[in-house]
Design a protein around this motif. Structure first.
Motif, short mmCIF file in Angstrom:
data_model
loop_
_atom_site.label_atom_id
_atom_site.label_comp_id
_atom_site.label_asym_id
_atom_site.label_seq_id
_atom_site.Cartn_x
_atom_site.Cartn_y
_atom_site.Cartn_z
N GLY A 58 -9.27 54.23 47.06
CA GLY A 58 -8.74 53.43 45.96
C GLY A 58 -9.25 53.83 44.60
N LEU A 59 -9.43 55.12 44.38
CA LEU A 59 -9.93 55.60 43.09
C LEU A 59 -8.78 55.82 42.11
CD1 LEU A 59 -12.55 58.23 44.32
CD2 LEU A 59 -12.85 55.77 43.95
N THR A 60 -9.13 56.02 40.86
CA THR A 60 -8.15 56.32 39.82
C THR A 60 -8.49 57.66 39.19
OG1 THR A 60 -7.87 53.97 39.31
CG2 THR A 60 -7.12 55.56 37.65
N ILE A 61 -7.66 58.68 39.50
CA ILE A 61 -7.85 60.00 38.91
C ILE A 61 -6.67 60.28 37.99
CG2 ILE A 61 -7.86 62.48 39.39
CD1 ILE A 61 -9.50 61.98 41.83
N GLU A 62 -6.99 60.61 36.74
CA GLU A 62 -5.97 60.91 35.74
C GLU A 62 -5.96 62.42 35.47
OE1 GLU A 62 -6.75 58.61 32.28
OE2 GLU A 62 -6.96 56.72 33.38
N ALA A 63 -4.77 62.99 35.47
CA ALA A 63 -4.63 64.42 35.18
C ALA A 63 -3.83 64.65 33.91
CB ALA A 63 -3.97 65.13 36.36
N THR A 64 -3.82 63.66 33.02
CA THR A 64 -3.01 63.72 31.81
C THR A 64 -3.58 64.72 30.80
OG1 THR A 64 -4.26 61.87 30.92
CG2 THR A 64 -2.21 61.36 32.08
N GLY A 65 -2.70 65.21 29.96
CA GLY A 65 -3.10 66.10 28.87
C GLY A 65 -3.23 67.53 29.32
N PRO A 66 -3.22 68.46 28.35
CA PRO A 66 -3.35 69.88 28.69
C PRO A 66 -4.75 70.21 29.19
CG PRO A 66 -3.40 69.59 26.32
CD PRO A 66 -3.06 68.25 26.90
#
Length: 311
Positions: free
Chosen positions: A213-221
């Protein structure tokens, strides 16, 4: 152009006699004469004149001699480049700062006499294709993502289970922790712009997110590790995952923290891939070296995706 004829021409030029050249080459004098005649027909010139003492190169023969010697040297270099054990071992480590690069550096320190060509291929598919074509001898990878089994002619062995660490800036809520559990990470923003759809590491983190239940963000360059470290240092709300063996250097003012992750400890599985028919002797040496340095796999209190090959 027949290289044996060129070799015979050089032998005659250096010996000054057809008979002496034949003895040096362990062939008959008649064979020497036939090779020289064939080469003269190919070139359209006479290469030797007969003298009472033997044979001497003509003006054209003198002009051709240095080029003939270079042809033979080039041919020998070409053969040496592919002769088993004489060319460098070509190994893909994905990137220069990761655990795989460290494993190969350790091998180089233990076996400095073995020449290495180090490559960095982005994804597993081109790496496997390069192994199958003979472009590289081996690759370090996480094996194998769901739905992407290895071809039967590709062998693999687990060489390292690398624990993940949490990397935070000095003002992050967890910056002072000596360790952090996966449960404690739920709700925190973990920023990883290098997570690219379709890669093996994305398959790994997708499973990690789904299970805990983790939150990983891959947004942006993705501007690389230096930009990532700058952002983590300056943004209290963000953290990122980093392999325990990943080598990074950051300015002292960043105040970054590397915090062990526990209960369970997620480990990233590194394997070595190679073609089952690859005869390069240094490949066997690399595998033997890694076998002596590899720790146990699937230790108690660790987690890894179910699809990882457990050997």
């Amino acid at each position: 152009m027949d290289l044996e004829a060129v070799r015979t021409f050089v032998a005659v030029a250096e010996a000054g006699q057809f008979q002496k050249a034949a003895a040096d080459l362990s062939i008959t004098q008649q064979a020497v004469s036939k090779r020289i005649a064939a080469l003269e027909r190919d070139l359209g010139v006479r290469l030797f004149t007969r003298t009472p003492r033997g044979a001497g190169p003509t003006i054209d023969g003198q002009a051709f001699l240095p080029h003939a010697r270079e042809l033979l040297r080039t041919a020998e270099r070409a053969l040496a480049s592919v002769r088993t054990g004489h060319r460098p071992l070509r190994v893909d480590v994905i990137n220069s700062r990761g655990a795989a690069s460290g494993l190969l550096r350790g091998f180089h320190r233990a076996h400095p006499g073995i020449e290495l060509d180090v490559l960095m291929l982005f994804d597993i598919e081109p790496a496997v294709s390069a192994i199958r074509s003979g472009a590289i001898d081996a690759s370090f990878r996480a094996v194998a993502a769901p739905g992407r089994p290895l071809p039967e002619d590709i062998a693999s062995v687990r060489v390292l289970d690398e624990p993940l660490q949490l990397l935070t800036g000095p003002d992050h809520a967890l910056a002072g922790a000596k360790s952090v559990t996966l449960a404690e990470l739920a709700g925190h923003r973990i920023w990883m712009p290098g997570v690219v759809p379709g890669t093996e590491w994305t398959a790994y983190y997708d499973d990690l997110v789904a299970e805990f239940g983790l939150t990983i963000e891959a947004t942006g360059p993705n501007f690389g590790s230096d930009a990532l470290l700058d952002t983590i240092a300056d943004t209290p709300a963000l953290a990122t995952f980093m392999g325990e063996h990943t080598r990074l250097i950051w300015p002292a003012g960043h105040g970054l923290r590397r915090i062990p992750v526990t209960d369970p400890t997620p480990v990233y599985p590194h394997s070595l891939l190679w073609h089952r028919d690859n005869p390069h002797p240094a490949l066997a040496t690399l595998r033997a070296h890694l076998a002596t340095t590899a720790a146990g796999h699937d230790a108690a209190g660790t987690w890894r995706p179910r699809w990882v090959i457990p050997r």
